[in-house]
Design an enzyme around this catalytic site. Structure first.
Site, PDB file in Angstrom:
ATOM      1  N   ASP A  23      -6.265  15.263  22.978  1.00 26.64           N
ATOM      2  CA  ASP A  23      -6.835  15.059  22.071  1.00 26.64           C
ATOM      3  C   ASP A  23      -8.129  15.414  21.411  1.00 26.64           C
ATOM      4  O   ASP A  23      -8.468  16.303  21.788  1.00 26.64           O
ATOM      5  CB  ASP A  23      -7.458  13.509  22.357  1.00 26.64           C
ATOM      6  CG  ASP A  23      -8.246  12.230  21.759  1.00 26.64           C
ATOM      7  OD1 ASP A  23      -7.960  12.205  20.528  1.00 26.64           O
ATOM      8  OD2 ASP A  23      -8.631  11.572  21.914  1.00 26.64           O
ATOM      9  N   GLY A  24      -8.846  15.265  19.683  1.00 24.45           N
ATOM     10  CA  GLY A  24     -10.092  15.708  19.481  1.00 24.45           C
ATOM     11  C   GLY A  24      -9.221  16.566  18.411  1.00 24.45           C
ATOM     12  O   GLY A  24     -11.044  17.737  18.350  1.00 24.45           O
TER      13      GLY A  24
ATOM     14  N   ARG B 119     -12.423  16.040  15.684  1.00 24.58           N
ATOM     15  CA  ARG B 119     -13.741  16.656  15.953  1.00 24.58           C
ATOM     16  C   ARG B 119     -14.266  18.035  16.257  1.00 24.58           C
ATOM     17  O   ARG B 119     -15.135  18.386  15.544  1.00 24.58           O
ATOM     18  CB  ARG B 119     -13.956  15.023  17.381  1.00 24.58           C
ATOM     19  CG  ARG B 119     -14.158  13.919  16.745  1.00 24.58           C
ATOM     20  CD  ARG B 119     -14.472  13.319  18.242  1.00 24.58           C
ATOM     21  NE  ARG B 119     -12.566  12.840  18.930  1.00 24.58           N
ATOM     22  CZ  ARG B 119     -12.536  12.563  19.301  1.00 24.58           C
ATOM     23  NH1 ARG B 119     -13.432  11.933  20.011  1.00 24.58           N
ATOM     24  NH2 ARG B 119     -11.595  11.921  20.910  1.00 24.58           N
TER      25      ARG B 119
ATOM     26  N   HIS C 147      -6.053  20.417  13.031  1.00 25.02           N
ATOM     27  CA  HIS C 147      -4.128  19.645  13.691  1.00 25.02           C
ATOM     28  C   HIS C 147      -3.620  21.484  14.035  1.00 25.02           C
ATOM     29  O   HIS C 147      -2.508  21.540  15.133  1.00 25.02           O
ATOM     30  CB  HIS C 147      -3.662  19.275  13.230  1.00 25.02           C
ATOM     31  CG  HIS C 147      -4.380  17.893  12.617  1.00 25.02           C
ATOM     32  ND1 HIS C 147      -4.369  16.999  13.950  1.00 25.02           N
ATOM     33  CD2 HIS C 147      -4.357  16.663  11.840  1.00 25.02           C
ATOM     34  CE1 HIS C 147      -4.853  15.766  13.483  1.00 25.02           C
ATOM     35  NE2 HIS C 147      -4.515  15.834  12.166  1.00 25.02           N
TER      36      HIS C 147
ATOM     37  N   ASN D 285      -1.160   6.125  14.789  1.00 23.13           N
ATOM     38  CA  ASN D 285      -1.490   7.445  14.350  1.00 23.13           C
ATOM     39  C   ASN D 285      -1.041   7.711  13.145  1.00 23.13           C
ATOM     40  O   ASN D 285      -1.390   7.864  11.757  1.00 23.13           O
ATOM     41  CB  ASN D 285      -1.680   8.026  15.327  1.00 23.13           C
ATOM     42  CG  ASN D 285      -2.100   8.758  16.500  1.00 23.13           C
ATOM     43  OD1 ASN D 285      -1.757   9.123  17.374  1.00 23.13           O
ATOM     44  ND2 ASN D 285      -3.271   7.876  16.584  1.00 23.13           N
TER      45      ASN D 285
ATOM     46  N   GLU E 270      -2.299  11.326  39.287  1.00 31.25           N
ATOM     47  CA  GLU E 270      -3.413  11.765  38.805  1.00 31.25           C
ATOM     48  C   GLU E 270      -4.356  11.887  37.838  1.00 31.25           C
ATOM     49  O   GLU E 270      -3.570  12.879  36.739  1.00 31.25           O
ATOM     50  CB  GLU E 270      -4.078  13.552  40.058  1.00 31.25           C
ATOM     51  CG  GLU E 270      -3.615  13.377  41.293  1.00 31.25           C
ATOM     52  CD  GLU E 270      -4.536  12.500  42.235  1.00 31.25           C
ATOM     53  OE1 GLU E 270      -5.544  11.900  41.999  1.00 31.25           O
ATOM     54  OE2 GLU E 270      -4.016  12.491  43.530  1.00 31.25           O
TER      55      GLU E 270
END
Length: 255
Positions: A33-34, A37, A51, A82, A225
Site C-alpha cells: 500500500d502507498g 502517496r 505503481h 480499486n 501475526e
C-alpha cells in the site's frame, strides 16, 4: 554518503544475525500500500508513477524472502473495488505495470518463483488477465518458491465463493443440506479457497501506516501475526522487512 550506507548494511547484518531460523514465518503476505502517496512525497506530478516503482520493488521482496528461506509469498496488488473506483488512466497504468514488469519478469530464465493467482481475473482487462495466465503456465513446473498475486481480489468474496463452490459440489453428489450442515468444518470450506494448497499466512505486513486489513486473506489470517509499517510500499527497505521478521520471531518466542 558512504558512512550512512555502511551503517545501513551493518544494521541489516545485525538484524539478520539475530533472527532465529526456527521462528521465521513460512508464509509472508504483504499488502503493498502507498504507491501513489509515495510518488507525491517524492515530488512526481503523476502519482501513478508510484505503481511502476511499486511493481519493480516486488522483485526485491522476493529476493529478500529467497535469501532467508521463505518459500511462500502472497502480495495484494488490487481489489475489485480499486479497479472500479480509481480513475481509468491510473488503472490502465497499473495494469500495464503488471503486464510489463511483474508478469514479464517472472517468466525470465533463472527466476525461481512459480506464480499462483487469487481473485476474479474476469474483472481485469483481457490483456492483463492473459499476461498473468501466461506467466502462471510458464512457471508452473518450477521447483522454487510460490508467489501468489491477489488481484481483482476481496477476502469476503473469497469466503463466499468457497462456500458456494462447496454447496454446488455437495449438491452434485446428492448431499442433503441438513447432513452437510451437521458435519461442516472449517477444512471443508478451506478446501474451496482460491489457493487451497497454500498454507495459511503466518505474517501479514501492511505498508503505508494503515492499521487495518484491507479485506486481505481474511480466512487465511485467522492465526497470523499482523505487522503495520509506516513507510509507503516503494520505500519499504530491507531493514523494514527484517524488523517485521524480528517482531514476528519475538512474538512467537514469547508464546
Amino acid at each position: 554518503m558512504r558512512a550512512p550506507r555502511f551503517l545501513y548494511r551493518l544494521y541489516a547484518r545485525r538484524l539478520r544475525r539475530k533472527l532465529n531460523g526456527e521462528l521465521l514465518p513460512r508464509h509472508v503476505a504483504v499488502a503493498m500500500d502507498g504507491n501513489r502517496r509515495w510518488a507525491r512525497q517524492q515530488g512526481f506530478d503523476d502519482p501513478g508513477i508510484g505503481h511502476r516503482y511499486g511493481a519493480e520493488h516486488l522483485e526485491d521482496l522476493l529476493d529478500w524472502c529467497a535469501g532467508i528461506g521463505i518459500d511462500h509469498v502472497t502480495v495484494y496488488v488490487a481489489s475489485v473495488d480499486n479497479l472500479q473506483k480509481r480513475a481509468g488512466g491510473e488503472v490502465a497504468h497499473l495494469m500495464s505495470m503488471i503486464e510489463e514488469v511483474i508478469a514479464e519478469r517472472l517468466m525470465r530464465p533463472g527466476n525461481r518463483w512459480r506464480l499462483h493467482l487469487a481473485g476474479h481475473l474476469d474483472a481485469l482487462p483481457d490483456a492483463t488477465a492473459h499476461a498473468l495466465k501466461t506467466a502462471r503456465e510458464a512457471t508452473a513446473d518450477r521447483a522454487g518458491g510460490q508467489l501468489t498475486i491477489a488481484i481483482g481480489y476481496d477476502g469476503q468474496a473469497e469466503i463466499v465463493d468457497a462456500v458456494r463452490d462447496l454447496l454446488e459440489a455437495e449438491a452434485a453428489q446428492g448431499t442433503d443440506i441438513a447432513e452437510l450442515a451437521d458435519r461442516l468444518s472449517a477444512a471443508d470450506i478451506g478446501a474451496h479457497r482460491y489457493t487451497p494448497d497454500l498454507p495459511e499466512a503466518d505474517l501479514i505486513i501492511r505498508t503505508s501506516g494503515e492499521r487495518r486489513l484491507p479485506s486481505f486473506l481474511l480466512w487465511q489470517s485467522a492465526r497470523a501475526e499482523l505487522y503495520f509499517c509506516d513507510v509507503y510500499w516503494p520505500g519499504f527497505r530491507h531493514v523494514d522487512f527484517l524488523r517485521a521478521l524480528r517482531d514476528y520471531s519475538d512474538r512467537r518466542r514469547g508464546r
